[in-house]
Write a protein that holds these residues in place. Structure first.
Motif, PDB file in Angstrom:
ATOM      1  N   MET A   1      15.006   4.571   8.187  1.00  0.00           N
ATOM      2  CA  MET A   1      16.314   4.046   8.505  1.00  0.00           C
ATOM      3  C   MET A   1      17.256   5.150   8.958  1.00  0.00           C
ATOM      4  N   SER A   2      16.796   6.377   9.043  1.00  0.00           N
ATOM      5  CA  SER A   2      17.702   7.423   9.486  1.00  0.00           C
ATOM      6  C   SER A   2      18.110   7.169  10.929  1.00  0.00           C
ATOM      7  N   GLY A   3      19.383   7.374  11.219  1.00  0.00           N
ATOM      8  CA  GLY A   3      19.899   7.156  12.556  1.00  0.00           C
ATOM      9  C   GLY A   3      20.342   5.736  12.828  1.00  0.00           C
ATOM     10  N   VAL A   4      20.101   4.804  11.901  1.00  0.00           N
ATOM     11  CA  VAL A   4      20.521   3.423  12.078  1.00  0.00           C
ATOM     12  C   VAL A   4      21.928   3.268  11.515  1.00  0.00           C
ATOM     13  N   LYS A   5      22.841   2.776  12.342  1.00  0.00           N
ATOM     14  CA  LYS A   5      24.217   2.574  11.918  1.00  0.00           C
ATOM     15  C   LYS A   5      24.347   1.172  11.330  1.00  0.00           C
ATOM     16  N   LEU A   6      24.886   1.086  10.116  1.00  0.00           N
ATOM     17  CA  LEU A   6      25.134  -0.190   9.465  1.00  0.00           C
ATOM     18  C   LEU A   6      26.625  -0.315   9.188  1.00  0.00           C
ATOM     19  N   ASP A   7      27.198  -1.469   9.483  1.00  0.00           N
ATOM     20  CA  ASP A   7      28.601  -1.739   9.202  1.00  0.00           C
ATOM     21  C   ASP A   7      28.696  -2.860   8.178  1.00  0.00           C
ATOM     22  N   VAL A   8      29.685  -2.772   7.304  1.00  0.00           N
ATOM     23  CA  VAL A   8      29.972  -3.814   6.327  1.00  0.00           C
ATOM     24  C   VAL A   8      31.295  -4.452   6.710  1.00  0.00           C
ATOM     25  N   ILE A   9      31.302  -5.787   6.787  1.00  0.00           N
ATOM     26  CA  ILE A   9      32.509  -6.526   7.149  1.00  0.00           C
ATOM     27  C   ILE A   9      32.726  -7.621   6.110  1.00  0.00           C
ATOM     28  N   TRP A  10      33.845  -7.549   5.389  1.00  0.00           N
ATOM     29  CA  TRP A  10      34.186  -8.567   4.395  1.00  0.00           C
ATOM     30  C   TRP A  10      34.908  -9.724   5.074  1.00  0.00           C
ATOM     31  N   SER A  11      34.655 -10.919   4.586  1.00  0.00           N
ATOM     32  CA  SER A  11      35.331 -12.104   5.109  1.00  0.00           C
ATOM     33  C   SER A  11      36.768 -12.132   4.602  1.00  0.00           C
ATOM     34  N   PRO A  12      37.745 -12.320   5.505  1.00  0.00           N
ATOM     35  CA  PRO A  12      39.146 -12.379   5.075  1.00  0.00           C
ATOM     36  C   PRO A  12      39.507 -13.682   4.365  1.00  0.00           C
ATOM     37  N   VAL A  13      38.672 -14.712   4.492  1.00  0.00           N
ATOM     38  CA  VAL A  13      38.950 -16.013   3.895  1.00  0.00           C
ATOM     39  C   VAL A  13      38.003 -16.309   2.727  1.00  0.00           C
ATOM     40  N   HIS A  14      36.735 -16.046   2.918  1.00  0.00           N
ATOM     41  CA  HIS A  14      35.709 -16.289   1.902  1.00  0.00           C
ATOM     42  C   HIS A  14      35.498 -14.962   1.171  1.00  0.00           C
ATOM     43  N   HIS A  15      36.329 -14.695   0.190  1.00  0.00           N
ATOM     44  CA  HIS A  15      36.420 -13.372  -0.435  1.00  0.00           C
ATOM     45  C   HIS A  15      35.154 -12.924  -1.157  1.00  0.00           C
ATOM     46  N   GLU A  16      34.264 -13.840  -1.452  1.00  0.00           N
ATOM     47  CA  GLU A  16      33.028 -13.483  -2.137  1.00  0.00           C
ATOM     48  C   GLU A  16      31.874 -13.236  -1.165  1.00  0.00           C
ATOM     49  N   LYS A  17      32.154 -13.247   0.152  1.00  0.00           N
ATOM     50  CA  LYS A  17      31.091 -13.087   1.144  1.00  0.00           C
ATOM     51  C   LYS A  17      31.374 -11.904   2.067  1.00  0.00           C
ATOM     52  N   PHE A  18      30.291 -11.221   2.457  1.00  0.00           N
ATOM     53  CA  PHE A  18      30.396 -10.126   3.412  1.00  0.00           C
ATOM     54  C   PHE A  18      29.129 -10.058   4.244  1.00  0.00           C
ATOM     55  N   PHE A  19      29.236  -9.372   5.386  1.00  0.00           N
ATOM     56  CA  PHE A  19      28.104  -9.177   6.293  1.00  0.00           C
ATOM     57  C   PHE A  19      27.786  -7.696   6.378  1.00  0.00           C
ATOM     58  N   ILE A  20      26.518  -7.404   6.523  1.00  0.00           N
ATOM     59  CA  ILE A  20      26.066  -6.072   6.920  1.00  0.00           C
ATOM     60  C   ILE A  20      25.363  -6.270   8.250  1.00  0.00           C
ATOM     61  N   TRP A  21      25.775  -5.475   9.246  1.00  0.00           N
ATOM     62  CA  TRP A  21      25.113  -5.621  10.545  1.00  0.00           C
ATOM     63  C   TRP A  21      24.732  -4.271  11.104  1.00  0.00           C
ATOM     64  N   GLY A  22      23.633  -4.292  11.775  1.00  0.00           N
ATOM     65  CA  GLY A  22      23.015  -3.158  12.445  1.00  0.00           C
ATOM     66  C   GLY A  22      21.941  -3.779  13.325  1.00  0.00           C
ATOM     67  N   PRO A  23      20.660  -3.496  13.044  1.00  0.00           N
ATOM     68  CA  PRO A  23      19.598  -4.186  13.784  1.00  0.00           C
ATOM     69  C   PRO A  23      19.558  -5.689  13.480  1.00  0.00           C
ATOM     70  N   ASP A  24      20.035  -6.061  12.285  1.00  0.00           N
ATOM     71  CA  ASP A  24      20.127  -7.456  11.872  1.00  0.00           C
ATOM     72  C   ASP A  24      21.541  -7.728  11.373  1.00  0.00           C
ATOM     73  N   ILE A  25      21.913  -9.010  11.312  1.00  0.00           N
ATOM     74  CA  ILE A  25      23.173  -9.427  10.706  1.00  0.00           C
ATOM     75  C   ILE A  25      22.789 -10.219   9.466  1.00  0.00           C
ATOM     76  N   THR A  26      23.258  -9.753   8.299  1.00  0.00           N
ATOM     77  CA  THR A  26      22.884 -10.378   7.040  1.00  0.00           C
ATOM     78  C   THR A  26      24.128 -10.779   6.265  1.00  0.00           C
ATOM     79  N   LEU A  27      24.155 -12.026   5.822  1.00  0.00           N
ATOM     80  CA  LEU A  27      25.249 -12.559   5.023  1.00  0.00           C
ATOM     81  C   LEU A  27      24.904 -12.420   3.546  1.00  0.00           C
ATOM     82  N   TYR A  28      25.819 -11.824   2.786  1.00  0.00           N
ATOM     83  CA  TYR A  28      25.661 -11.653   1.345  1.00  0.00           C
ATOM     84  C   TYR A  28      26.749 -12.428   0.619  1.00  0.00           C
ATOM     85  N   GLU A  29      26.436 -12.856  -0.596  1.00  0.00           N
ATOM     86  CA  GLU A  29      27.426 -13.493  -1.460  1.00  0.00           C
ATOM     87  C   GLU A  29      27.465 -12.739  -2.780  1.00  0.00           C
TER      88      GLU A  29
END
Length: 164
Positions: A1-29
């Motif tokens: 995974m070296s060199g892979v950029k991952l971003d975390v984005i929290w939902s402004p409305v659904h406060h218990e949910k966030f996404f991590i995106w890079g090669p994939d987009i994954t929804l977490y709760e």
């Protein structure tokens, strides 16, 4: 995974949910570790909270992502900006879409998939070849702003008749 950029984005409305995106987009709760079933795999994020994967999809071709602040959407609504200039509205886990926004795609001035009508940007500056950034407006939760070709901006007003 070296060199892979991952971003975390929290939902402004659904406060218990966030996404991590890079090669994939994954929804977490996020929930209490005690509430997470012992069979479910989770990532501990504190001594009392854990995050479970709700849904995931490939981010092939996605250059930028932002989450909507539309409170009427039951699940976080993503704006995905692609290298070819297309902007798509997506939800990784959507059972009910009261506003009919999930699946809408903007390619220049037309809406693709589900509608034969055109939706035009509120304002358009320049050609749309590459979407470098997309963001929901802080002034109106149904206005999407996209940066194109590192020097042009498009504003999409989702309050129109096609989106109500």
């Amino acid at each position: 995974m070296s060199g892979v950029k991952l971003d975390v984005i929290w939902s402004p409305v659904h406060h218990e949910k966030f996404f991590i995106w890079g090669p994939d987009i994954t929804l977490y709760e996020v929930s209490s570790i005690q509430e997470i079933e012992k069979k479910t795999t989770f990532v501990p994020i504190s001594s009392t909270l854990g995050a479970t994967v709700i849904a995931s999809q490939s981010a092939n071709g996605v250059r930028c992502v932002d989450i909507s602040a539309i409170p009427e959407q039951p699940e976080p609504l993503l704006a995905l900006g692609y290298a070819n200039g297309r902007v798509a509205l997506s939800s990784l886990k959507q059972n009910y879409d009261p506003l009919g926004l999930v699946g809408r795609e903007f390619d220049g001035v037309s809406v693709m998939q589900t509608s034969t009508e055109s939706a035009r940007p509120l304002a358009e500056m320049g050609l749309s070849e590459t979407a470098h950034s997309v963001s929901w407006s802080n002034c109106s939760n149904r206005t999407l702003i996209a940066s194109m070709n590192l020097k042009f901006i498009k504003i999409f007003d989702l309050r129109g008749k096609n989106f109500s």
